[in-house]
Structures are given as C-alpha cells and as structure tokens.
Design a protein around this motif. Structure first.
Motif, PDB file in Angstrom:
ATOM      1  N   GLY A 137       0.814  -1.215   0.000  1.00 12.73           N
ATOM      2  CA  GLY A 137       0.000   0.000   0.000  1.00 12.73           C
ATOM      3  C   GLY A 137       0.841   1.256   0.000  1.00 12.73           C
ATOM      4  O   GLY A 137       0.503   2.247  -0.657  1.00 12.73           O
ATOM      5  N   VAL A 138       1.959   1.208   0.738  1.00 13.90           N
ATOM      6  CA  VAL A 138       2.886   2.343   0.747  1.00 13.90           C
ATOM      7  C   VAL A 138       3.442   2.583  -0.649  1.00 13.90           C
ATOM      8  O   VAL A 138       3.493   3.729  -1.137  1.00 13.90           O
ATOM      9  CB  VAL A 138       4.043   2.095   1.746  1.00 13.90           C
ATOM     10  CG1 VAL A 138       5.136   3.144   1.573  1.00 13.90           C
ATOM     11  CG2 VAL A 138       3.519   2.096   3.174  1.00 13.90           C
TER      12      VAL A 138
ATOM     13  N   GLY B  27       0.749   8.866  -6.115  1.00 14.46           N
ATOM     14  CA  GLY B  27       0.734  10.240  -5.648  1.00 14.46           C
ATOM     15  C   GLY B  27      -0.273  10.573  -4.572  1.00 14.46           C
ATOM     16  O   GLY B  27      -0.613  11.739  -4.378  1.00 14.46           O
ATOM     17  N   PHE B  28      -0.772   9.553  -3.820  1.00 12.49           N
ATOM     18  CA  PHE B  28      -1.649   9.838  -2.681  1.00 12.49           C
ATOM     19  C   PHE B  28      -0.962   9.388  -1.396  1.00 12.49           C
ATOM     20  O   PHE B  28       0.131   8.828  -1.431  1.00 12.49           O
ATOM     21  CB  PHE B  28      -3.029   9.179  -2.840  1.00 12.49           C
ATOM     22  CG  PHE B  28      -3.000   7.677  -2.934  1.00 12.49           C
ATOM     23  CD1 PHE B  28      -3.069   6.893  -1.784  1.00 12.49           C
ATOM     24  CD2 PHE B  28      -2.930   7.030  -4.167  1.00 12.49           C
ATOM     25  CE1 PHE B  28      -3.055   5.513  -1.850  1.00 12.49           C
ATOM     26  CE2 PHE B  28      -2.922   5.650  -4.243  1.00 12.49           C
ATOM     27  CZ  PHE B  28      -2.980   4.898  -3.090  1.00 12.49           C
ATOM     28  N   ASP B  29      -1.589   9.677  -0.258  1.00 11.37           N
ATOM     29  CA  ASP B  29      -0.978   9.397   1.039  1.00 11.37           C
ATOM     30  C   ASP B  29      -0.652   7.903   1.166  1.00 11.37           C
ATOM     31  O   ASP B  29      -1.557   7.064   1.114  1.00 11.37           O
ATOM     32  CB  ASP B  29      -1.940   9.817   2.160  1.00 11.37           C
ATOM     33  CG  ASP B  29      -1.302   9.715   3.538  1.00 11.37           C
ATOM     34  OD1 ASP B  29      -0.137   9.286   3.630  1.00 11.37           O
ATOM     35  OD2 ASP B  29      -1.965  10.070   4.530  1.00 11.37           O
ATOM     36  N   PRO B  30       0.634   7.563   1.333  1.00 12.50           N
ATOM     37  CA  PRO B  30       1.004   6.149   1.459  1.00 12.50           C
ATOM     38  C   PRO B  30       0.324   5.444   2.626  1.00 12.50           C
ATOM     39  O   PRO B  30       0.069   4.230   2.552  1.00 12.50           O
ATOM     40  CB  PRO B  30       2.527   6.210   1.676  1.00 12.50           C
ATOM     41  CG  PRO B  30       2.942   7.494   1.049  1.00 12.50           C
ATOM     42  CD  PRO B  30       1.821   8.441   1.304  1.00 12.50           C
TER      43      PRO B  30
ATOM     44  N   ILE C 197      -3.507   1.406   4.666  1.00  6.45           N
ATOM     45  CA  ILE C 197      -4.770   1.069   5.334  1.00  6.45           C
ATOM     46  C   ILE C 197      -5.635   0.200   4.442  1.00  6.45           C
ATOM     47  O   ILE C 197      -6.188  -0.823   4.876  1.00  6.45           O
ATOM     48  CB  ILE C 197      -5.524   2.349   5.741  1.00  6.45           C
ATOM     49  CG1 ILE C 197      -4.796   3.056   6.895  1.00  6.45           C
ATOM     50  CG2 ILE C 197      -6.958   2.027   6.157  1.00  6.45           C
ATOM     51  CD1 ILE C 197      -5.382   4.401   7.253  1.00  6.45           C
ATOM     52  N   ILE C 198      -5.760   0.600   3.171  1.00  4.63           N
ATOM     53  CA  ILE C 198      -6.594  -0.165   2.229  1.00  4.63           C
ATOM     54  C   ILE C 198      -6.069  -1.586   2.069  1.00  4.63           C
ATOM     55  O   ILE C 198      -6.825  -2.569   2.152  1.00  4.63           O
ATOM     56  CB  ILE C 198      -6.640   0.550   0.862  1.00  4.63           C
ATOM     57  CG1 ILE C 198      -7.360   1.892   0.989  1.00  4.63           C
ATOM     58  CG2 ILE C 198      -7.331  -0.326  -0.187  1.00  4.63           C
ATOM     59  CD1 ILE C 198      -7.252   2.761  -0.238  1.00  4.63           C
ATOM     60  N   ILE C 199      -4.769  -1.704   1.827  1.00  2.00           N
ATOM     61  CA  ILE C 199      -4.164  -3.022   1.629  1.00  2.00           C
ATOM     62  C   ILE C 199      -4.281  -3.875   2.895  1.00  2.00           C
ATOM     63  O   ILE C 199      -4.571  -5.078   2.833  1.00  2.00           O
ATOM     64  CB  ILE C 199      -2.681  -2.884   1.225  1.00  2.00           C
ATOM     65  CG1 ILE C 199      -2.559  -2.288  -0.170  1.00  2.00           C
ATOM     66  CG2 ILE C 199      -1.982  -4.235   1.275  1.00  2.00           C
ATOM     67  CD1 ILE C 199      -3.150  -3.144  -1.273  1.00  2.00           C
ATOM     68  N   CYS C 200      -4.071  -3.256   4.057  1.00  2.47           N
ATOM     69  CA  CYS C 200      -4.146  -4.007   5.318  1.00  2.47           C
ATOM     70  C   CYS C 200      -5.561  -4.527   5.579  1.00  2.47           C
ATOM     71  O   CYS C 200      -5.731  -5.664   6.039  1.00  2.47           O
ATOM     72  CB  CYS C 200      -3.684  -3.129   6.479  1.00  2.47           C
ATOM     73  SG  CYS C 200      -1.900  -2.995   6.634  1.00  2.47           S
ATOM     74  N   ILE C 201      -6.568  -3.703   5.314  1.00  3.23           N
ATOM     75  CA  ILE C 201      -7.953  -4.139   5.529  1.00  3.23           C
ATOM     76  C   ILE C 201      -8.293  -5.303   4.604  1.00  3.23           C
ATOM     77  O   ILE C 201      -8.855  -6.326   5.038  1.00  3.23           O
ATOM     78  CB  ILE C 201      -8.928  -2.967   5.308  1.00  3.23           C
ATOM     79  CG1 ILE C 201      -8.758  -1.922   6.419  1.00  3.23           C
ATOM     80  CG2 ILE C 201     -10.374  -3.473   5.279  1.00  3.23           C
ATOM     81  CD1 ILE C 201      -9.580  -0.671   6.213  1.00  3.23           C
ATOM     82  N   VAL C 202      -7.938  -5.161   3.325  1.00  2.00           N
ATOM     83  CA  VAL C 202      -8.199  -6.240   2.357  1.00  2.00           C
ATOM     84  C   VAL C 202      -7.455  -7.509   2.769  1.00  2.00           C
ATOM     85  O   VAL C 202      -8.022  -8.616   2.761  1.00  2.00           O
ATOM     86  CB  VAL C 202      -7.784  -5.802   0.937  1.00  2.00           C
ATOM     87  CG1 VAL C 202      -7.884  -6.990  -0.030  1.00  2.00           C
ATOM     88  CG2 VAL C 202      -8.657  -4.651   0.444  1.00  2.00           C
TER      89      VAL C 202
ATOM     90  N   ALA D  19      -1.343  -0.232   9.906  1.00  2.00           N
ATOM     91  CA  ALA D  19      -1.053   0.662   8.788  1.00  2.00           C
ATOM     92  C   ALA D  19      -0.592   2.032   9.271  1.00  2.00           C
ATOM     93  O   ALA D  19       0.346   2.620   8.730  1.00  2.00           O
ATOM     94  CB  ALA D  19      -2.288   0.803   7.905  1.00  2.00           C
ATOM     95  N   MET D  20      -1.235   2.543  10.307  1.00  2.96           N
ATOM     96  CA  MET D  20      -0.877   3.870  10.813  1.00  2.96           C
ATOM     97  C   MET D  20       0.462   3.866  11.549  1.00  2.96           C
ATOM     98  O   MET D  20       1.154   4.886  11.602  1.00  2.96           O
ATOM     99  CB  MET D  20      -1.976   4.385  11.740  1.00  2.96           C
ATOM    100  CG  MET D  20      -3.223   4.801  11.016  1.00  2.96           C
ATOM    101  SD  MET D  20      -4.346   5.700  12.067  1.00  2.96           S
ATOM    102  CE  MET D  20      -5.484   6.374  10.836  1.00  2.96           C
TER     103      MET D  20
END
Length: 271
Positions: A47-48, A55-58, A63-68, A182-183
């Motif tokens: 995700g990072v 070009g968006f917040d890593p 977070i998206i990748i971790c949830i999936v 993720a955070m």
C-alpha cells in the motif's frame, strides 16, 4: 527536543500508538493470531508503494491493503480451518512480492525506506488527527466489549455459549488491527510494528496473573518502550522502530531474569 514541531507530533502520535497497539496485541496474542499483525505489517508495504507511485498518502494505501489482507486471511482461515497458518503465509507472501515490485517504481528510495523502519520527522498534523480518531475507536471498543474480548480470549466456544457475537467481535478486531498496523508504519516502521504488538504482551504474560493485569501492563510497557525509543532515536539519530523494538527486547530479558532470580531466592528461603 520539544522545541521542534516534528518531535512534538512524533511523541503524541507515538504515545497514542503505544496504547493502541498493545490493546490490539493482547487480543491477538490470546486469540493465538499474533502472526496476523506480522502479515499485515509486511503487506502494508504494498500500500505504501501504491501511494508513492500514484501520488496519494502512502498511509491510506497501507490502510486499504491491510484491511483487504486482514479479511482475506480470515476468509482463507474459515475456508481451510486446518491450515490457519497457511492463510497468513499466503497473504504475507503476496503482499511482500507486490511490495518488492512496487518499490522499484516508487519515487525516492528514502521515502520508501522511512516506512520500512519508521521516521520521527515524517509525522504530519493530518497523521495526528487520523491516529487520534482511530485511538478513540480502539479505546471505545476495548472498554465497551471488554467482557466479550475476555470471553473470546479464554475460549471461543464458551464465548458463543455465553451469548457473545464472536463473528462480529472478531471482525471488529481484525478491522482495527489492520488500521492500527497501517498507521504505525510511519513511526514504528512496517517491518517492526509486529514486534510492538507481541513483545509488550509477551512480557506482561510472564508476570501478570489475569487478563486485566496483562492489558494494563502491556499498555504501560508499550508507552515506556515507545517513548524511550523515540527519544533515543532523536538523540542518537537512529531509526525509531529499531530503538523501540530493542527497548522491548531488553525489557523482556530484564523481566525474565528478575522473575528467575526472585523465584530462586524464594525457593532457597522456603527450603
């Protein structure tokens, strides 16, 4: 040290994370799914990489990748319950492979490396807001569902008999674990956050005599290790994640040695 804005942000974010992570860690360790944190911490790198390339917040990408990934692991575990570890290994391997490929295309090697081992200078005001929101959610869930989490930690089947909605509670914990991991990658580092999930809890289990004691002691140790790690990383120009983990390992060794000496002394005294 405190005259710098980035240090104040790092200390506040680190303090909140040092409470959140052990709270999640206590549940994962007692549920015997501590490797979930390890898998998520590694897959978050994918995700990072996506965030840096697109070009968006890593962190949002993580977070998206971790949830999936978290719910994919749970799905595989349910489909093949006899191969629980396989689910974690499959998702972690997939995430690491994707992260390795994306790292070649991510602009700025230093930016990607800062998410591997953590960086105290990269925490923004928006990160503080996001961490604060998730921290409140973790605190709320941990307090409101304390009894349910205790029942699940002791025995899942007994928890179901007691009327606990195990599936819903597990889903909430999985979701919170994914976001928390993720955070944490900005300060603790994606490769090291799993250690902060396990080590304070493992140390607490050595001396604690109840679930409540384990939870409270894990939080105290988590705060101590994290704050010391951030301060040490500032003064000696070290990676904060490495400093935090080494503190955790040293703390665990001290507790093990202390307990061994104490019981040896008691045995001699009683004899």
């Amino acid at each position: 040290m405190l005259q710098f804005d980035f240090m104040r942000r790092a200390l506040v974010a680190g303090f909140l994370l040092s409470i959140m992570i052990p709270l999640i860690g206590v549940v994962l360790v007692n549920r015997k799914t501590s490797m979930l944190g390890d898998a998520l911490s590694h897959t978050s790198l994918a995700g990072v990489g996506m965030g840096l390339i697109l070009g968006f917040d890593p962190v949002m990408g993580a977070i998206i990748i971790c949830i999936v990934s978290a719910f994919a692991i749970e799905a595989i575990r349910k489909k093949f319950p006899q191969y629980g570890d396989m689910a974690t290994a499959v998702i972690m391997s997939t995430g690491l492979g994707l992260a390795a490929i994306l790292s070649d295309f991510a602009p700025g090697g230093n930016n990607f490396e800062s998410y591997l081992f953590g960086s105290i200078s990269s925490v923004t005001n928006q990160d503080l807001i996001n961490v604060s929101i998730v921290a409140l959610l973790v605190f709320f869930i941990s307090l409101v569902y304390y009894g349910a989490l205790l029942d699940i930690s002791i025995d899942v089947n007994l928890a179901r008999i007691a009327g606990v909605k195990v599936k819903r509670i597990n889903s909430m914990i999985t979701f919170l674990a994914a976001i928390t991991v993720a955070m944490a990658c900005k300060i603790v580092g994606a490769l090291l956050v799993a250690s902060l999930i396990v080590l304070p809890v493992a140390t607490s289990l050595i001396i604690a005599r109840s679930y409540k004691q384990t939870m409270l002691l894990s939080i105290i140790l988590g705060v101590l290790y994290t704050m010391m790690g951030i301060v040490i990383s500032y003064h000696f120009d070290l990676k904060p994640g490495g400093a935090i983990v080494i503190n955790s390992v040293v703390g665990m060794i001290i507790v093990v040695v202390y307990k061994k000496i104490r019981y040896s002394y008691l045995d001699k005294f009683l004899i």
